[in-house]
Design a protein around this motif. Structure first.
Motif, PDB file in Angstrom:
ATOM      1  N   ILE A 125     -62.286-104.429  -0.850  1.00  0.00           N
ATOM      2  CA  ILE A 125     -61.988-103.981   0.622  1.00  0.00           C
ATOM      3  C   ILE A 125     -62.263-102.783   0.917  1.00  0.00           C
ATOM      4  O   ILE A 125     -61.688-101.597  -0.126  1.00  0.00           O
ATOM      5  CB  ILE A 125     -60.648-104.482   0.974  1.00  0.00           C
ATOM      6  CG1 ILE A 125     -60.612-106.105   0.650  1.00  0.00           C
ATOM      7  CG2 ILE A 125     -60.433-104.009   2.204  1.00  0.00           C
ATOM      8  CD1 ILE A 125     -59.064-106.408   0.863  1.00  0.00           C
ATOM      9  N   HIS A 126     -63.154-102.266   1.744  1.00  0.00           N
ATOM     10  CA  HIS A 126     -63.404-101.042   2.070  1.00  0.00           C
ATOM     11  C   HIS A 126     -62.443-100.641   3.365  1.00  0.00           C
ATOM     12  O   HIS A 126     -62.668-101.125   4.206  1.00  0.00           O
ATOM     13  CB  HIS A 126     -64.686-100.694   2.329  1.00  0.00           C
ATOM     14  CG  HIS A 126     -65.100 -99.378   2.578  1.00  0.00           C
ATOM     15  ND1 HIS A 126     -66.650 -98.890   2.974  1.00  0.00           N
ATOM     16  CD2 HIS A 126     -64.596 -98.083   2.560  1.00  0.00           C
ATOM     17  CE1 HIS A 126     -66.612 -97.717   3.227  1.00  0.00           C
ATOM     18  NE2 HIS A 126     -65.539 -97.003   2.973  1.00  0.00           N
ATOM     19  N   LEU A 127     -61.769 -99.632   3.195  1.00  0.00           N
ATOM     20  CA  LEU A 127     -60.836 -99.196   3.956  1.00  0.00           C
ATOM     21  C   LEU A 127     -60.798 -97.698   4.312  1.00  0.00           C
ATOM     22  O   LEU A 127     -60.786 -96.979   3.346  1.00  0.00           O
ATOM     23  CB  LEU A 127     -59.234 -99.460   3.593  1.00  0.00           C
ATOM     24  CG  LEU A 127     -58.298 -99.176   4.411  1.00  0.00           C
ATOM     25  CD1 LEU A 127     -58.037-100.590   5.610  1.00  0.00           C
ATOM     26  CD2 LEU A 127     -56.755 -99.419   3.647  1.00  0.00           C
ATOM     27  N   THR A 128     -61.271 -97.388   5.758  1.00  0.00           N
ATOM     28  CA  THR A 128     -61.222 -96.028   6.128  1.00  0.00           C
ATOM     29  C   THR A 128     -60.164 -95.538   6.988  1.00  0.00           C
ATOM     30  O   THR A 128     -60.241 -96.290   8.006  1.00  0.00           O
ATOM     31  CB  THR A 128     -62.637 -95.735   6.681  1.00  0.00           C
ATOM     32  OG1 THR A 128     -63.699 -95.966   5.783  1.00  0.00           O
ATOM     33  CG2 THR A 128     -62.916 -94.251   7.035  1.00  0.00           C
ATOM     34  N   ARG A 129     -59.477 -94.637   6.852  1.00  0.00           N
ATOM     35  CA  ARG A 129     -58.216 -94.397   7.714  1.00  0.00           C
ATOM     36  C   ARG A 129     -58.344 -92.760   8.005  1.00  0.00           C
ATOM     37  O   ARG A 129     -58.894 -91.887   7.078  1.00  0.00           O
ATOM     38  CB  ARG A 129     -56.829 -94.433   7.006  1.00  0.00           C
ATOM     39  CG  ARG A 129     -56.817 -96.081   6.738  1.00  0.00           C
ATOM     40  CD  ARG A 129     -55.462 -96.267   5.668  1.00  0.00           C
ATOM     41  NE  ARG A 129     -55.687 -95.794   4.530  1.00  0.00           N
ATOM     42  CZ  ARG A 129     -54.836 -95.687   3.590  1.00  0.00           C
ATOM     43  NH1 ARG A 129     -53.467 -96.068   3.938  1.00  0.00           N
ATOM     44  NH2 ARG A 129     -55.037 -95.199   2.281  1.00  0.00           N
ATOM     45  N   VAL A 130     -58.052 -92.493   9.160  1.00  0.00           N
ATOM     46  CA  VAL A 130     -57.883 -91.111   9.508  1.00  0.00           C
ATOM     47  C   VAL A 130     -56.477 -90.929   9.609  1.00  0.00           C
ATOM     48  O   VAL A 130     -55.561 -91.306  10.266  1.00  0.00           O
ATOM     49  CB  VAL A 130     -58.785 -90.614  11.044  1.00  0.00           C
ATOM     50  CG1 VAL A 130     -58.399 -89.280  11.292  1.00  0.00           C
ATOM     51  CG2 VAL A 130     -60.051 -91.007  10.730  1.00  0.00           C
ATOM     52  N   ARG A 131     -56.080 -89.655   9.118  1.00  0.00           N
ATOM     53  CA  ARG A 131     -54.583 -89.226   8.963  1.00  0.00           C
ATOM     54  C   ARG A 131     -54.334 -88.122  10.026  1.00  0.00           C
ATOM     55  O   ARG A 131     -55.147 -87.008  10.086  1.00  0.00           O
ATOM     56  CB  ARG A 131     -54.235 -88.667   7.846  1.00  0.00           C
ATOM     57  CG  ARG A 131     -54.598 -89.697   6.691  1.00  0.00           C
ATOM     58  CD  ARG A 131     -53.726 -90.800   6.435  1.00  0.00           C
ATOM     59  NE  ARG A 131     -53.762 -91.533   5.219  1.00  0.00           N
ATOM     60  CZ  ARG A 131     -52.790 -92.638   4.691  1.00  0.00           C
ATOM     61  NH1 ARG A 131     -52.288 -93.029   5.728  1.00  0.00           N
ATOM     62  NH2 ARG A 131     -53.221 -92.980   3.586  1.00  0.00           N
ATOM     63  N   LEU A 188     -71.576 -85.318   8.308  1.00  0.00           N
ATOM     64  CA  LEU A 188     -71.572 -85.595   9.852  1.00  0.00           C
ATOM     65  C   LEU A 188     -70.058 -86.395  10.142  1.00  0.00           C
ATOM     66  O   LEU A 188     -69.724 -86.183  11.320  1.00  0.00           O
ATOM     67  CB  LEU A 188     -72.598 -86.206  10.112  1.00  0.00           C
ATOM     68  CG  LEU A 188     -72.900 -87.016  11.739  1.00  0.00           C
ATOM     69  CD1 LEU A 188     -72.730 -85.691  12.628  1.00  0.00           C
ATOM     70  CD2 LEU A 188     -74.083 -87.884  11.763  1.00  0.00           C
ATOM     71  N   GLU A 189     -69.677 -87.491   9.638  1.00  0.00           N
ATOM     72  CA  GLU A 189     -68.513 -87.981   9.506  1.00  0.00           C
ATOM     73  C   GLU A 189     -67.200 -87.131   9.666  1.00  0.00           C
ATOM     74  O   GLU A 189     -66.586 -87.506  10.503  1.00  0.00           O
ATOM     75  CB  GLU A 189     -68.289 -89.186   8.492  1.00  0.00           C
ATOM     76  CG  GLU A 189     -67.330 -90.005   8.896  1.00  0.00           C
ATOM     77  CD  GLU A 189     -66.906 -91.193   7.893  1.00  0.00           C
ATOM     78  OE1 GLU A 189     -66.965 -92.212   8.337  1.00  0.00           O
ATOM     79  OE2 GLU A 189     -66.796 -90.919   6.831  1.00  0.00           O
ATOM     80  N   ASP A 195     -60.430 -82.695  13.200  1.00  0.00           N
ATOM     81  CA  ASP A 195     -60.200 -81.580  13.850  1.00  0.00           C
ATOM     82  C   ASP A 195     -60.660 -80.358  12.859  1.00  0.00           C
ATOM     83  O   ASP A 195     -59.519 -79.799  12.378  1.00  0.00           O
ATOM     84  CB  ASP A 195     -58.972 -81.391  14.790  1.00  0.00           C
ATOM     85  CG  ASP A 195     -58.751 -82.560  15.646  1.00  0.00           C
ATOM     86  OD1 ASP A 195     -59.770 -83.050  16.327  1.00  0.00           O
ATOM     87  OD2 ASP A 195     -57.734 -83.432  15.539  1.00  0.00           O
ATOM     88  N   LEU A 196     -61.773 -79.920  12.787  1.00  0.00           N
ATOM     89  CA  LEU A 196     -62.073 -78.723  11.901  1.00  0.00           C
ATOM     90  C   LEU A 196     -61.937 -77.449  12.401  1.00  0.00           C
ATOM     91  O   LEU A 196     -61.894 -76.598  11.434  1.00  0.00           O
ATOM     92  CB  LEU A 196     -63.796 -79.055  11.556  1.00  0.00           C
ATOM     93  CG  LEU A 196     -63.969 -80.231  10.666  1.00  0.00           C
ATOM     94  CD1 LEU A 196     -65.496 -80.604  10.621  1.00  0.00           C
ATOM     95  CD2 LEU A 196     -63.263 -80.158   9.534  1.00  0.00           C
ATOM     96  N   HIS A 197     -62.088 -77.267  13.779  1.00  0.00           N
ATOM     97  CA  HIS A 197     -61.928 -75.832  14.167  1.00  0.00           C
ATOM     98  C   HIS A 197     -62.712 -74.883  13.484  1.00  0.00           C
ATOM     99  O   HIS A 197     -62.404 -73.724  13.166  1.00  0.00           O
ATOM    100  CB  HIS A 197     -60.502 -75.200  13.868  1.00  0.00           C
ATOM    101  CG  HIS A 197     -59.480 -76.280  14.430  1.00  0.00           C
ATOM    102  ND1 HIS A 197     -59.220 -76.197  16.110  1.00  0.00           N
ATOM    103  CD2 HIS A 197     -58.347 -76.945  14.046  1.00  0.00           C
ATOM    104  CE1 HIS A 197     -58.364 -76.888  16.294  1.00  0.00           C
ATOM    105  NE2 HIS A 197     -57.468 -77.454  15.176  1.00  0.00           N
ATOM    106  N   GLY A 198     -63.954 -75.153  13.441  1.00  0.00           N
ATOM    107  CA  GLY A 198     -65.077 -74.581  12.989  1.00  0.00           C
ATOM    108  C   GLY A 198     -65.344 -74.587  11.211  1.00  0.00           C
ATOM    109  O   GLY A 198     -66.434 -73.955  11.020  1.00  0.00           O
ATOM    110  N   ARG A 223     -60.830 -86.859   1.994  1.00  0.00           N
ATOM    111  CA  ARG A 223     -61.313 -85.478   2.593  1.00  0.00           C
ATOM    112  C   ARG A 223     -60.196 -84.925   3.345  1.00  0.00           C
ATOM    113  O   ARG A 223     -59.938 -85.335   4.471  1.00  0.00           O
ATOM    114  CB  ARG A 223     -62.764 -85.892   3.213  1.00  0.00           C
ATOM    115  CG  ARG A 223     -63.625 -86.502   2.362  1.00  0.00           C
ATOM    116  CD  ARG A 223     -65.038 -86.918   3.213  1.00  0.00           C
ATOM    117  NE  ARG A 223     -65.563 -85.728   3.574  1.00  0.00           N
ATOM    118  CZ  ARG A 223     -66.732 -85.232   2.522  1.00  0.00           C
ATOM    119  NH1 ARG A 223     -66.820 -85.883   1.530  1.00  0.00           N
ATOM    120  NH2 ARG A 223     -67.266 -84.233   2.739  1.00  0.00           N
ATOM    121  N   HIS A 224     -59.807 -83.666   2.837  1.00  0.00           N
ATOM    122  CA  HIS A 224     -58.670 -82.901   3.486  1.00  0.00           C
ATOM    123  C   HIS A 224     -59.359 -81.777   4.169  1.00  0.00           C
ATOM    124  O   HIS A 224     -60.191 -80.837   3.733  1.00  0.00           O
ATOM    125  CB  HIS A 224     -57.801 -82.498   2.520  1.00  0.00           C
ATOM    126  CG  HIS A 224     -57.099 -83.493   1.692  1.00  0.00           C
ATOM    127  ND1 HIS A 224     -57.803 -84.050   0.752  1.00  0.00           N
ATOM    128  CD2 HIS A 224     -55.688 -83.697   1.787  1.00  0.00           C
ATOM    129  CE1 HIS A 224     -56.937 -85.204   0.466  1.00  0.00           C
ATOM    130  NE2 HIS A 224     -55.852 -85.048   0.610  1.00  0.00           N
TER     131      HIS A 224
END
Length: 240
Positions: A125-131, A188-189, A195-198, A223-224
């Motif tokens: 199962i491929h799960l992608t989550r944004v924290r 790109l993702e 929210d990278l702020h540059g 990815r942090h």
């Protein structure tokens, strides 16, 4: 003494304004000229106050942008141990949310199967989550869960804690993991979801997680955002 009091007063007022989030992270302070006019002091006095702000971690100088406000809230993420995001943030008493953007069945990607020495047709199962912490997207978690042990992953449970689901609902015993830490250019993702702020780089943690019988259960690419976390460990020197 008067000059000392002036620059410290400016420093304290600006530091308080940053603490109270009157300036956003990544936002520039007013120019030296503007601050000198605002406080009715010389530019040299303003420079002393700004130098003090740099020394205490409130700002950094950027060419062409001036004095940029830094994030004062980094979270310690343990290198050793298997601590879930929910467990970590509960300890920190932070307001967090998780958004599931992918929850689908597939086979283990070739690159990962080669890394683990596993069959490339292993069903997962491929799960992608944004924290999110304080409404800012700071982590992308890509999880590949072995369908041999996790037949399905309810989205609501994935928004809460997959470890809680696997351990309490499925009765699995998660035992150990191998972890790799790297700093890599943003993708790109990353640009679309965080929210990278540059920021131009992120900290990437790759983990293969195993059950107590050593069976593979999970592969994670996490990815942090670079400025939000410190990765910490406790080390003890072994007797020779």
């Amino acid at each position: 003494m008067a000059s000392q009091n002036k620059f410290m007063k400016i420093y304290e007022e600006l530091a308080q304004a940053i603490d109270e989030k009157k300036y956003r992270v990544g936002e520039p302070l007013r120019s030296e000229n503007d601050l000198a006019e605002q406080y009715n002091v010389s530019r040299e006095t303003v420079r002393k106050a700004l130098r003090r702000l740099r020394e205490t971690g409130y700002i950094q100088k950027q060419q062409g942008k001036g004095s940029i406000v830094l994030d004062q809230t980094r979270f310690d993420f343990p290198v050793s141990g298997l601590t879930s995001f929910k467990e970590l943030m509960t300890v920190k008493a932070k307001a967090t949310t998780t958004k599931v953007i992918r929850n689908e069945e597939q086979v283990l990607p070739l690159e990962i199967s080669k890394r683990l020495g596993m069959r490339s047709d292993t069903p997962v199962i491929h799960l992608t989550r944004v924290r999110f912490i304080d409404d800012e997207a700071v982590i992308i978690d890509d999880d590949y869960l072995a369908k041999e042990f996790v037949a399905e992953m309810p989205t609501k449970r994935a928004e809460d804690s997959i470890y809680d689901y696997m351990e309490k609902d499925l009765g699995l015993t998660i035992d150990f993991a191998h972890k790799q830490y790297t700093v890599e250019p943003v993708t790109l993702e990353d640009q679309q979801l965080l929210d990278l702020h540059g920021d131009t780089h992120v900290v990437v943690v790759r983990s293969d997680v195993h059950l107590e019988n050593t069976a593979f259960i999970q592969y994670t690419i996490s990815r942090h955002r670079l400025d939000k976390f410190r990765f910490v460990d406790f080390a003890r020197r072994q007797n020779k």
